[in-house]
Design a protein around this motif. Sequence first.
Motif, PDB file in Angstrom:
ATOM      1  N   ALA A  74      -2.842   2.086  -0.837  1.00 25.37           N
ATOM      2  CA  ALA A  74      -2.019   2.145   0.368  1.00 25.37           C
ATOM      3  C   ALA A  74      -1.610   0.739   0.798  1.00 25.37           C
ATOM      4  O   ALA A  74      -0.540   0.546   1.374  1.00 25.37           O
ATOM      5  N   GLY A  84       0.099   7.516   0.446  1.00 26.59           N
ATOM      6  CA  GLY A  84      -0.957   8.484   0.159  1.00 26.59           C
ATOM      7  C   GLY A  84      -1.381   8.335  -1.291  1.00 26.59           C
ATOM      8  O   GLY A  84      -1.286   7.256  -1.883  1.00 26.59           O
ATOM      9  N   GLU A  85      -1.832   9.426  -1.894  1.00 22.52           N
ATOM     10  CA  GLU A  85      -2.171   9.368  -3.312  1.00 22.52           C
ATOM     11  C   GLU A  85      -2.081  10.754  -3.932  1.00 22.52           C
ATOM     12  O   GLU A  85      -2.267  11.776  -3.267  1.00 22.52           O
TER      13      GLU A  85
END
Length: 346
Positions: A43, A318-319
């Motif tokens: 991030a 985000g991821e």
Amino acid sequence: MNSFFFPKGKQMDLHVPKNFKLTIILSIILLIACIVASLAFGARVVSFQDILDGLSGKNEDSFGANIVRKRLSRTVFSLLCGAALGVSGALMQAITRNPLADPSILGVNTGASLFVVCGLAFFNISTANQYIWFALLGAALTAAFVFGIGSMGRGGATPIKLVLAGAATTAALSSLVTAILIPNSYAMDQFRFWQVGSVGSGTWDSITTFLPFLAIGILIAFISAPALNALALGDDVATGLGVRPGFLRLGGAIGGVVLCGAATALAGPIGFIGLMSTHVMRLILGPDVRFVIPMSAITGAIILTFSDVIGRLIASPGELEVGVVTAFIGAPILIILAKKSKVRSL
């Protein structure tokens, strides 16, 4: 080198592949690059100086250095899980003589998932230790079931029968997982974050819990590696060389299940790592399991850590869970291998 599965004096000679040194040097370079990328990207992107400060313990007030320290456990956890899944895949391919064998393809991941779901729904498990033991039990029973089904009929456990048995078992167990989760909202809430596969929850406590299982599985893999080369020649030839095929398969299966089950318990069912890492090393180094196993550990660590970094970059800030990334990469590779492979066994 003597092996517990190979009588003394009957080991096969060790011939180092001509490109082994270059392969291990390049692999170490890629591994270091993946570690640096895992610490740097997320991030918030941190500088190389922040990485140095975070690893050395200097400049404790630096925000970037503190981010690096928090990412360090995730990175180590990713490396260990990747190594475990890589070695597990190499073991399963060797003991089944199936070039398409992988914990996710043979249903072992799904079996571990089912028992974790049962633990969540009926026993309220919550600790890493509890997750591991439930996952190991599920993985072991599923591996035994798939191999038993695949061994039925004429010809015994052929590669295609094992893959089909694994696919059918995966479908059946997935249905059971859904049936248990639907009426149980608490178990579903706990399971839905775990089932996609992620190394983001890796902590030093989970790493400490994981290490003994990793050590046991890798030790079994290294001890059995010389005999697995003989097994590739067929059971009759292996027996003539002094190998005990049944005992060897049991020992190798235990090692593979321990590695896969422990990794799945803590990170979720991450697929295709064992398939990809083992195939890459076999293409480069040849079929000698004594070299394929350790290099599959390194390659598995590289693939999983790189996939984790890719997931963070794609969905930043985000991821994208690493299990999604590995499935997206691994599924086309499996299709290509199945289409081009003309061998019935290793």
